[in-house]
Design a protein around this motif. Structure first.
Motif, PDB file in Angstrom:
ATOM      1  N   SER A  80       3.995  11.157  -8.777  1.00 38.18           N
ATOM      2  CA  SER A  80       4.898  11.117  -7.633  1.00 38.18           C
ATOM      3  C   SER A  80       4.115  10.577  -6.450  1.00 38.18           C
ATOM      4  O   SER A  80       3.137  11.194  -6.012  1.00 38.18           O
ATOM      5  N   GLN A  81       4.533   9.418  -5.938  1.00 41.30           N
ATOM      6  CA  GLN A  81       3.841   8.780  -4.818  1.00 41.30           C
ATOM      7  C   GLN A  81       4.872   8.230  -3.852  1.00 41.30           C
ATOM      8  O   GLN A  81       5.761   7.470  -4.225  1.00 41.30           O
ATOM      9  N   GLN A  82       4.702   8.581  -2.560  1.00 39.09           N
ATOM     10  CA  GLN A  82       5.714   8.262  -1.551  1.00 39.09           C
ATOM     11  C   GLN A  82       5.688   6.803  -1.103  1.00 39.09           C
ATOM     12  O   GLN A  82       6.715   6.256  -0.712  1.00 39.09           O
ATOM     13  N   GLY A  83       4.543   6.167  -1.136  1.00 42.32           N
ATOM     14  CA  GLY A  83       4.421   4.792  -0.673  1.00 42.32           C
ATOM     15  C   GLY A  83       3.405   4.028  -1.504  1.00 42.32           C
ATOM     16  O   GLY A  83       2.976   4.479  -2.578  1.00 42.32           O
ATOM     17  N   LYS A  84       2.993   2.851  -0.994  1.00 40.41           N
ATOM     18  CA  LYS A  84       2.015   2.047  -1.715  1.00 40.41           C
ATOM     19  C   LYS A  84       0.655   2.714  -1.743  1.00 40.41           C
ATOM     20  O   LYS A  84      -0.091   2.602  -2.715  1.00 40.41           O
ATOM     21  N   GLN A  85       0.302   3.418  -0.647  1.00 39.37           N
ATOM     22  CA  GLN A  85      -0.960   4.134  -0.578  1.00 39.37           C
ATOM     23  C   GLN A  85      -0.718   5.632  -0.752  1.00 39.37           C
ATOM     24  O   GLN A  85       0.294   6.151  -0.282  1.00 39.37           O
ATOM     25  N   PRO A  86      -1.626   6.360  -1.451  1.00 38.83           N
ATOM     26  CA  PRO A  86      -1.449   7.803  -1.645  1.00 38.83           C
ATOM     27  C   PRO A  86      -1.367   8.545  -0.315  1.00 38.83           C
ATOM     28  O   PRO A  86      -2.089   8.230   0.630  1.00 38.83           O
ATOM     29  N   ASP A 140      -4.115  12.946   3.177  1.00 44.18           N
ATOM     30  CA  ASP A 140      -4.106  11.549   2.751  1.00 44.18           C
ATOM     31  C   ASP A 140      -5.426  11.150   2.109  1.00 44.18           C
ATOM     32  O   ASP A 140      -5.459  10.231   1.282  1.00 44.18           O
ATOM     33  N   ASN A 141      -6.515  11.801   2.515  1.00 43.66           N
ATOM     34  CA  ASN A 141      -7.836  11.429   2.023  1.00 43.66           C
ATOM     35  C   ASN A 141      -8.569  12.566   1.324  1.00 43.66           C
ATOM     36  O   ASN A 141      -9.769  12.459   1.063  1.00 43.66           O
TER      37      ASN A 141
END
Length: 471
Positions: free
Chosen positions: A372-378, A426-427
């Motif tokens: 499950s990933q909301q956008g192009k970047q995690p 995010d990181n």
């Protein structure tokens, strides 16, 4: 601090100069209108002022973007510092055929620090990390010699990557140095920490709705090491050659696929060191038992690999994946016959056992994943999981390159692995992984070039939990 105070003043001065340039242009236009200057003289003066204004605007833009940041060189378009710090808890358990067990519990940490730069068509990637061997960037807590009375030694940092790249065209890149593995592959064949040393060519070409890709590598290394072998008084370098072609495409709006065909061969068909690869026997037991003779040897390895995956888009953020990998060693029978001959020369009985075990030269992997990933970047809250089963024959793969974690750097193993990760920030990523494997052919050892458990494994279990901070 003085430099930081001067930066705004410099920007204001440059802005004033730009405004003066605009006023000068207006004045020239007025003089032309009154007949004081001819149109040609006016254009000449205006052109000179426009050139000066363009140069001033460029300096002003660069000044406003840099602020108080450190710049490297005017020749460098941009530079990015990156890296990660990871802390891990790990438990390994191994058992041999005589029910002798070995448990290894340890805390570990990892540091990677790198910088990437771009300068027109050229780019670089320089990264430092811990870990003397290519298949592990980890260091163990309190990793000191027994004679040091428990002192905590400081770890050495090594060069992980030293890459110089050239974007020759929109579809071709060439890289040289210590280069990240360019191949589309799986941990069954290549440990994720390994790098190549040599030359790499990467091709990407969009053909309609199909993304074609090709990767070529010429590398001077054998797994964790490189070898210069003396044969008949001649010193020979054993180079690894890899050639891969593949495609990624959409089957429909919700289903996409990717697959490749890879050919890999060591350029010199000889055995590094003392002789050819010879596996040990499955009946050998006890701590420190031999797993075979010259288990780092790469003689008679010429493989075809076919990695593939299909991705199903369940909704805007969730995806289901099915993935696989298949490898056959085209020279597996030669590798087997060389092992039989070498073993028979030292012991007819051992040679007979190795002969009766057959020449298993195939390896395969099959798995599924859900993410499950909301956008192009995690982003925070994203997660993923993967579950797979793999089966590796004794003569199928190079023992120097297989994953160092879940099969303990060994061939002649089969087992299952479950991995999951969750983004706390995010990181910041939390990972949990478990795996269990058994020896595939009981007549032969679970051979390895390097391993953490000092047994001829009959079964192996691994549990890992770690947290990674990326920057």
């Amino acid at each position: 601090m003085k430099l930081l105070r001067l930066l705004p003043m410099t920007a204001m001065a440059l802005a004033s100069m730009s405004a003066m340039a605009d006023s000068t242009t207006d004045l020239v236009n007025a003089l032309v209108a009154k007949g004081v200057l001819t149109e040609e003289e006016g254009k000449l003066l205006s052109k000179g002022h426009e050139s000066e204004k363009a140069a001033q605007d460029k300096v002003l833009e660069k000044s406003s973007k840099s602020g108080g940041k450190v710049t490297i060189s005017d020749a460098i378009d941009n530079a990015t510092i990156y890296g990660d710090i990871r802390a891990r808890y790990e438990f390994r358990r191994g058992e041999d055929s005589s029910n002798i067990t070995e448990d290894r519990e340890r805390g570990r940490y990892k540091l990677v620090l790198g910088v990437k730069t771009n300068a027109g068509d050229f780019y670089s990637d320089i990264a430092l990390s811990m870990g003397a061997n290519g298949r592990s960037d980890n260091s163990t807590f309190g990793n000191a010699a027994n004679s040091s009375n428990g002192s905590n030694t400081k770890e050495t940092v090594y060069v992980k990557r030293a890459l110089l790249g050239w974007k020759v065209t929109d579809w071709l890149k060439v890289e040289a140095g210590r280069v990240a593995n360019p191949l589309y592959t799986t941990p069954m064949v290549w440990d994720g920490d390994l790098t190549f040393e040599g030359l790499v060519e990467k091709v990407e070409y969009q053909w309609g709705k199909v993304n074609l890709f090709a990767n070529f590598a010429q590398s001077q290394y054998i797994g964790d090491r490189q070898d210069f072998t003396i044969i008949n008084n001649d010193r020979v370098t054993n180079d690894l050659m890899a050639f891969q072609g593949g495609a990624k495409f959409d089957i429909n709006e919700r289903v996409s696929a990717k697959a490749a065909l890879t050919f890999t061969k060591f350029s010199n068909d000889h055995a590094p060191g003392a002789g050819p690869f010879v596996p040990g026997l499955g009946s050998d037991s006890g701590r420190g038992v031999s797993l075979g003779t010259t288990t780092t040897a790469t003689n008679d390895i010429r493989t075809i690999e076919i990695p593939a995956e299909v991705v199903f888009k369940l909704n805007d953020s969730m995806k289901l994946m099915a993935f696989s990998d298949y490898v056959t060693n085209l020279d597996g029978k030669d590798r087997y016959e060389a092992a039989v001959a070498a073993a028979t020369a030292s012991s007819a009985a051992r040679g007979a056992v190795i002969r009766s075990a057959g020449h298993d030269d195939k390896a395969w992997l099959l798995g599924v994943g859900l993410s499950s990933q909301q956008g192009k970047q995690p982003k925070r809250g994203d997660w993923s999981s993967r579950l797979w089963y793999q089966d590796v024959g004794i003569y199928a793969l190079d023992p120097n390159t297989v994953d160092s974690d879940f099969m303990d750097s060994r061939v002649n193993m089969k087992g299952i692995v479950l991995k999951g990760e969750y983004f706390l920030r995010d990181n910041v990523v939390v990972n949990l992984a478990v795996g269990h494997a058994n020896r595939k052919n009981d007549k032969l050892s679970a051979a390895a070039s390097q391993s953490d458990i000092a047994l001829n494994l009959d079964s192996f279990s691994l549990y890992q939990m770690d947290i990674t901070y990326r920057f």
